[in-house]
Write an enzyme that holds these catalytic residues in place. Structure first.
Site, PDB file in Angstrom:
ATOM      1  N   HIS A  19       0.841  -1.215   0.000  1.00 24.30           N
ATOM      2  CA  HIS A  19       0.000   0.000   0.000  1.00 24.30           C
ATOM      3  C   HIS A  19       0.873   1.262   0.000  1.00 24.30           C
ATOM      4  O   HIS A  19       0.576   2.233  -0.700  1.00 24.30           O
ATOM      5  CB  HIS A  19      -0.872   0.051   1.260  1.00 24.30           C
ATOM      6  CG  HIS A  19      -1.924  -1.000   1.362  1.00 24.30           C
ATOM      7  ND1 HIS A  19      -2.017  -1.853   2.445  1.00 24.30           N
ATOM      8  CD2 HIS A  19      -2.965  -1.324   0.547  1.00 24.30           C
ATOM      9  CE1 HIS A  19      -3.057  -2.650   2.293  1.00 24.30           C
ATOM     10  NE2 HIS A  19      -3.647  -2.363   1.148  1.00 24.30           N
ATOM     11  N   LYS A  43     -17.390  -6.801   6.530  1.00 20.85           N
ATOM     12  CA  LYS A  43     -16.031  -7.347   6.461  1.00 20.85           C
ATOM     13  C   LYS A  43     -15.524  -7.463   7.884  1.00 20.85           C
ATOM     14  O   LYS A  43     -15.574  -6.507   8.642  1.00 20.85           O
ATOM     15  CB  LYS A  43     -15.110  -6.419   5.654  1.00 20.85           C
ATOM     16  CG  LYS A  43     -15.207  -6.616   4.167  1.00 20.85           C
ATOM     17  CD  LYS A  43     -14.018  -5.966   3.476  1.00 20.85           C
ATOM     18  CE  LYS A  43     -14.144  -6.056   1.956  1.00 20.85           C
ATOM     19  NZ  LYS A  43     -13.092  -5.294   1.275  1.00 20.85           N
ATOM     20  N   ARG A  93      -2.146  -6.471  -8.540  1.00 16.80           N
ATOM     21  CA  ARG A  93      -1.162  -7.523  -8.312  1.00 16.80           C
ATOM     22  C   ARG A  93      -1.347  -8.612  -9.375  1.00 16.80           C
ATOM     23  O   ARG A  93      -0.800  -8.536 -10.443  1.00 16.80           O
ATOM     24  CB  ARG A  93      -1.308  -8.098  -6.891  1.00 16.80           C
ATOM     25  CG  ARG A  93      -0.747  -7.204  -5.807  1.00 16.80           C
ATOM     26  CD  ARG A  93      -1.331  -7.484  -4.463  1.00 16.80           C
ATOM     27  NE  ARG A  93      -2.765  -7.209  -4.471  1.00 16.80           N
ATOM     28  CZ  ARG A  93      -3.526  -7.198  -3.394  1.00 16.80           C
ATOM     29  NH1 ARG A  93      -3.015  -7.485  -2.225  1.00 16.80           N
ATOM     30  NH2 ARG A  93      -4.803  -6.912  -3.482  1.00 16.80           N
ATOM     31  N   SER A 131      -2.897  -7.667   2.947  1.00 15.54           N
ATOM     32  CA  SER A 131      -3.154  -7.559   4.386  1.00 15.54           C
ATOM     33  C   SER A 131      -3.501  -8.937   4.946  1.00 15.54           C
ATOM     34  O   SER A 131      -3.138  -9.263   6.084  1.00 15.54           O
ATOM     35  CB  SER A 131      -4.307  -6.590   4.649  1.00 15.54           C
ATOM     36  OG  SER A 131      -3.996  -5.324   4.142  1.00 15.54           O
TER      37      SER A 131
HETATM   38  P1  ADP Z   1      -9.615  -3.920  -0.693  1.00 16.16           P
HETATM   39  O1  ADP Z   1     -10.335  -4.365   0.532  1.00 16.16           O
HETATM   40  O2  ADP Z   1     -10.261  -2.879  -1.519  1.00 16.16           O
HETATM   41  O3  ADP Z   1      -9.018  -5.029  -1.529  1.00 16.16           O
HETATM   42  P2  ADP Z   1      -6.963  -3.417   0.254  1.00 16.16           P
HETATM   43  O4  ADP Z   1      -6.674  -2.672   1.502  1.00 16.16           O
HETATM   44  O5  ADP Z   1      -6.642  -4.843   0.252  1.00 16.16           O
HETATM   45  O6  ADP Z   1      -8.420  -3.100  -0.101  1.00 16.16           O
HETATM   46  O7  ADP Z   1      -6.189  -2.745  -0.947  1.00 16.16           O
HETATM   47  C1  ADP Z   1      -6.436  -1.436  -1.398  1.00 16.16           C
HETATM   48  C2  ADP Z   1      -5.800  -1.257  -2.744  1.00 16.16           C
HETATM   49  O8  ADP Z   1      -4.395  -1.449  -2.634  1.00 16.16           O
HETATM   50  C3  ADP Z   1      -6.298  -2.246  -3.789  1.00 16.16           C
HETATM   51  O9  ADP Z   1      -6.359  -1.593  -5.041  1.00 16.16           O
HETATM   52  C4  ADP Z   1      -5.223  -3.307  -3.820  1.00 16.16           C
HETATM   53  O10 ADP Z   1      -5.137  -3.938  -5.076  1.00 16.16           O
HETATM   54  C5  ADP Z   1      -3.988  -2.456  -3.551  1.00 16.16           C
HETATM   55  N1  ADP Z   1      -2.919  -3.259  -2.963  1.00 16.16           N
HETATM   56  C6  ADP Z   1      -2.930  -3.949  -1.813  1.00 16.16           C
HETATM   57  N2  ADP Z   1      -1.754  -4.602  -1.627  1.00 16.16           N
HETATM   58  C7  ADP Z   1      -0.974  -4.310  -2.712  1.00 16.16           C
HETATM   59  C8  ADP Z   1       0.333  -4.698  -3.145  1.00 16.16           C
HETATM   60  N3  ADP Z   1       1.084  -5.547  -2.445  1.00 16.16           N
HETATM   61  N4  ADP Z   1       0.783  -4.197  -4.324  1.00 16.16           N
HETATM   62  C9  ADP Z   1       0.010  -3.367  -5.057  1.00 16.16           C
HETATM   63  N5  ADP Z   1      -1.226  -2.980  -4.718  1.00 16.16           N
HETATM   64  C10 ADP Z   1      -1.730  -3.441  -3.569  1.00 16.16           C
END
Ligand code: ADP
Length: 167
Positions: A19, A43, A93, A131
């Site tokens: 992030h 969630k 990803r 996460s």
């Molecule tokens: P959500 O619940 O919307 O999936 P996340 O907190 O998991 O939210 O992620 C928010 C954004 O950050 C999403 O667009 C996700 O693809 C991106 N993201 C999360 N981890 C990574 C990573 N390791 N590399 C690139 N983008 C990421």
């Protein structure tokens, strides 16, 4: 000055190096980035929305002049418009992210054509990082230093331990 403002929405439960990398790269394109932490009761989050905001604030303190962090209970696309932003930033990803984002982007375009989405490809170092991975590793007491800053690791281990005691 006409500021270019984007929102970066997500759960951030907790924020990871993946992030952080996306936020830093988005700040090279936009003048201001508004991170929107979703507070979705359906969630089952490990951290409360307020705790997630506090962790994000600490991780991105170096960018505090160009970053805001909000908690949202609304649809992201509506929140984006009401904050005066024009774009939504997302990270990609694997192919599975693409399919999900493809659907989401089209739904958002139907809801509000003035808001566009911008995607940043993950850094290869973080292509596997989510996460959920962090929470699972924490659950089994694994090392988190490659995935999240140290204070995020400590708080995640603490939270997971409390949850285990509770169960
Ligand atoms: P959500 O619940 O919307 O999936 P996340 O907190 O998991 O939210 O992620 C928010 C954004 O950050 C999403 O667009 C996700 O693809 C991106 N993201 C999360 N981890 C990574 C990573 N390791 N590399 C690139 N983008 C990421």
């Amino acid at each position: 000055m006409n500021m270019k403002i984007a929102v970066y929405p997500g759960s951030f439960d907790p924020i990871t190096f993946g992030h952080i990398d996306i936020a830093q790269r988005a700040l090279k394109v936009f003048d201001k980035l508004i991170i929107i932490v979703s507070d979705n009761p359906h969630k089952n989050a490990l951290f409360t929305a307020k705790e997630r905001v506090a962790l994000i604030e600490k991780c991105l303190v170096a960018y505090k002049d160009s970053i805001e962090i909000h908690i949202s209970h609304k649809l992201t696309v509506h929140e984006t418009a009401s904050l005066g932003a024009t774009h939504m930033v997302r990270g990609l990803r694997a192919v599975t992210d693409f399919e999900y984002e493809f659907q989401l982007t089209h739904a958002n375009r139907v809801l509000d054509r003035t808001i566009d989405s911008v995607f940043f490809m993950t850094d290869n170092k973080y292509s596997f990082l989510s996460s959920n991975t962090v929470k699972e590793i924490a659950m089994f007491g694994g090392a988190l230093k490659e995935f999240v800053p140290d204070f995020v690791a400590e708080e995640t281990l603490e939270k997971v331990k409390k949850k285990k005691d509770y169960l």
